[in-house]
Design an enzyme around this catalytic site. Sequence first.
Site, PDB file in Angstrom:
ATOM      1  N   ARG A  18      11.221  36.954 -67.588  1.00  0.00           N
ATOM      2  CA  ARG A  18      10.207  37.932 -68.012  1.00  0.00           C
ATOM      3  C   ARG A  18      10.293  39.148 -67.083  1.00  0.00           C
ATOM      4  O   ARG A  18      10.099  39.036 -65.878  1.00  0.00           O
ATOM      5  CB  ARG A  18       8.819  37.286 -67.929  1.00  0.00           C
ATOM      6  CG  ARG A  18       7.680  38.197 -68.357  1.00  0.00           C
ATOM      7  CD  ARG A  18       6.779  38.512 -67.191  1.00  0.00           C
ATOM      8  NE  ARG A  18       5.702  39.411 -67.559  1.00  0.00           N
ATOM      9  CZ  ARG A  18       4.715  39.754 -66.764  1.00  0.00           C
ATOM     10  NH1 ARG A  18       4.627  39.261 -65.553  1.00  0.00           N
ATOM     11  NH2 ARG A  18       3.814  40.606 -67.155  1.00  0.00           N
ATOM     12  N   HIS A  50       4.141  47.820 -67.538  1.00  0.00           N
ATOM     13  CA  HIS A  50       3.609  47.076 -66.386  1.00  0.00           C
ATOM     14  C   HIS A  50       3.233  48.075 -65.289  1.00  0.00           C
ATOM     15  O   HIS A  50       4.047  48.362 -64.397  1.00  0.00           O
ATOM     16  CB  HIS A  50       4.680  46.084 -65.897  1.00  0.00           C
ATOM     17  CG  HIS A  50       4.196  45.079 -64.888  1.00  0.00           C
ATOM     18  ND1 HIS A  50       4.373  43.723 -65.031  1.00  0.00           N
ATOM     19  CD2 HIS A  50       3.534  45.228 -63.709  1.00  0.00           C
ATOM     20  CE1 HIS A  50       3.848  43.088 -63.990  1.00  0.00           C
ATOM     21  NE2 HIS A  50       3.331  43.988 -63.169  1.00  0.00           N
ATOM     22  N   GLU A  95      -1.654  43.004 -67.507  1.00  0.00           N
ATOM     23  CA  GLU A  95      -2.918  43.053 -66.759  1.00  0.00           C
ATOM     24  C   GLU A  95      -3.726  44.321 -66.992  1.00  0.00           C
ATOM     25  O   GLU A  95      -4.144  44.993 -66.045  1.00  0.00           O
ATOM     26  CB  GLU A  95      -2.663  42.848 -65.262  1.00  0.00           C
ATOM     27  CG  GLU A  95      -2.200  41.442 -64.948  1.00  0.00           C
ATOM     28  CD  GLU A  95      -2.334  41.051 -63.478  1.00  0.00           C
ATOM     29  OE1 GLU A  95      -2.706  41.904 -62.651  1.00  0.00           O
ATOM     30  OE2 GLU A  95      -2.065  39.878 -63.164  1.00  0.00           O
ATOM     31  N   ASN A 131      -1.603  35.918 -66.816  1.00  0.00           N
ATOM     32  CA  ASN A 131      -1.255  35.714 -65.422  1.00  0.00           C
ATOM     33  C   ASN A 131      -2.401  34.978 -64.748  1.00  0.00           C
ATOM     34  O   ASN A 131      -3.563  35.326 -64.964  1.00  0.00           O
ATOM     35  CB  ASN A 131      -1.051  37.057 -64.714  1.00  0.00           C
ATOM     36  CG  ASN A 131       0.056  37.890 -65.349  1.00  0.00           C
ATOM     37  OD1 ASN A 131       0.865  37.373 -66.134  1.00  0.00           O
ATOM     38  ND2 ASN A 131       0.100  39.170 -65.012  1.00  0.00           N
ATOM     39  N   TYR A 144      -3.642  33.503 -60.925  1.00  0.00           N
ATOM     40  CA  TYR A 144      -3.468  33.254 -59.486  1.00  0.00           C
ATOM     41  C   TYR A 144      -4.547  32.313 -58.964  1.00  0.00           C
ATOM     42  O   TYR A 144      -4.241  31.295 -58.373  1.00  0.00           O
ATOM     43  CB  TYR A 144      -3.404  34.575 -58.704  1.00  0.00           C
ATOM     44  CG  TYR A 144      -2.097  35.291 -58.966  1.00  0.00           C
ATOM     45  CD1 TYR A 144      -0.960  35.000 -58.233  1.00  0.00           C
ATOM     46  CD2 TYR A 144      -1.981  36.219 -60.014  1.00  0.00           C
ATOM     47  CE1 TYR A 144       0.269  35.609 -58.503  1.00  0.00           C
ATOM     48  CE2 TYR A 144      -0.757  36.828 -60.294  1.00  0.00           C
ATOM     49  CZ  TYR A 144       0.367  36.525 -59.529  1.00  0.00           C
ATOM     50  OH  TYR A 144       1.563  37.117 -59.803  1.00  0.00           O
ATOM     51  N   GLU A 191       2.605  34.871 -65.106  1.00  0.00           N
ATOM     52  CA  GLU A 191       2.609  34.989 -63.644  1.00  0.00           C
ATOM     53  C   GLU A 191       1.773  33.879 -63.045  1.00  0.00           C
ATOM     54  O   GLU A 191       0.738  33.496 -63.605  1.00  0.00           O
ATOM     55  CB  GLU A 191       2.043  36.335 -63.156  1.00  0.00           C
ATOM     56  CG  GLU A 191       2.967  37.498 -63.350  1.00  0.00           C
ATOM     57  CD  GLU A 191       2.408  38.814 -62.820  1.00  0.00           C
ATOM     58  OE1 GLU A 191       1.708  38.796 -61.783  1.00  0.00           O
ATOM     59  OE2 GLU A 191       2.665  39.848 -63.447  1.00  0.00           O
TER      60      GLU A 191
END
Length: 469
Positions: free
Chosen positions: A75, A119, A164, A294, A296, A368
């Site tokens: 990606r 991005h 994002e 994504n 985290y 991500e």
Amino acid sequence: MTDLPRLRPGFLWGASTSAYQVEGGWDADGKGPSVQDARTNIPEGTTDFRVAGDHYHRYQEDVALFAELGLKAYRFSIAWTRVVPDGDGPENPDGIAFYHRLIDELLAHGIEPVVTMYHFDLPQALQEKGGWSSRATVDAFARYAGILFREYGDKVRYWLTINEQNMMILHPGAMGLEREDTVEARRDLYQQNHHMLLAQARAMALCHETLPQAKIGPAPNIVSIYPASSAPEDVLAADDFSAIRNWLYLDVAVHGRYNPTAWAYLTSKGIQPAFAEGDQTVLAAARPDFIAFNYYATHTVAAPSGGAEDVGDTGDALVSLGEAGVYRAVRNPHLKTNDFGWELDPTGFRITLREIHDRYRLPLLITENGLGAYDTLEDDGTVHDGYRIEYLAEHIRNMQLAAGDGVDIMGYCPWSAIDLVSTHQGVRKRYGFVYVDRDEFDLKELARVRKDSFFWYRDVIARNGVSAS
Ligand code: BGP
């Protein structure tokens, strides 16, 4: 073999990067400057993005490493400014050719390209004409999308619209933009957001019209929000924040309508975007084929106290994001943190996967997930990043458990395939399976070194997952 639930056949074991963070070659072969090249808020002592990992010149070596790693998917993002240097003017054949070469190289190695269209790197020329505040940028993006589909449509099956978008709105510093707290500035921010949602909807519709075999989806950062306690006020604050941070973006992308809680919040502050005639139709006409996201770590919030601690953007990425007055961010005492203070929550990954699946019932692609850390290149040319292996193993285990819970997961592309420049913490904050030997300002040879996590992930891919313990 694994004793955990199985992943779907053809699971896209991958890894991620983004153009401005990995490519370098910032003005090579006709590329125009993006907002990242024009950034003035790079912290002192931290590199800019001009050379990054020099992937632009070393993509063949890198793709060979990705193949050795066993990646089924890669990606990456296309730099709008390579394809259309000023965003809406003439096309740049040399920039277009670079991505043909990269995609061909991936395909030749049996690696599925997963392409992010945008991005964080808006063309600076468009920014100077008003950026996303201007509706002309929506047209420019739709045209750019058309160029990508025309050029790469017969080679690329998986497309991601905007990376994002929610972080760009909640944390504009990542785009190189300042955050202002006046009502006017905030209304403009949500107007920009609305324009990005329109741009995304047009790209999705165009993709389906012109490339019936292709699949396209949004790529926000989505995480579950925990209440700090069982106090109903804390639970309400968590629900409010989730609506504003997560569902605003996915409800529009999937259902073509704003989330009611988020909309009520925007209206209560007088910062709701203006709809032009036809906007509702554009939003309603577009449908993603999957949701990329994504992850985290989760956030934990309490009811707002009305004091200064409610105000977001204090610089602490995980505690500060958001909208002033909606919630009070708190540290979760049950979670550990990484070198940079980010909380780590592998179980939260399973919870988030379930939550997104429950709401939207679309296949999910993780684009991500990863651990930013200081790595050390030893004298014998090894990098022992056991902490990263531990982080990824726990997340993969929870992803497999989520698959067992019934979540339809297409693939997993951790951040990052290779070391690159962090959004605002330089090259010393590393995420890759492959170490790139350079410092903030000393480029050295930019040599590629396989980390311990490289060999470990190769084994995970070969076995189609991790085992229970
Ligand atoms: C995401 C971005 C990536 C990446 C990653 C890690 O928000 O999509 O571009 O950088 O986070 O963040 P950071 O680089 O700040 O550590």
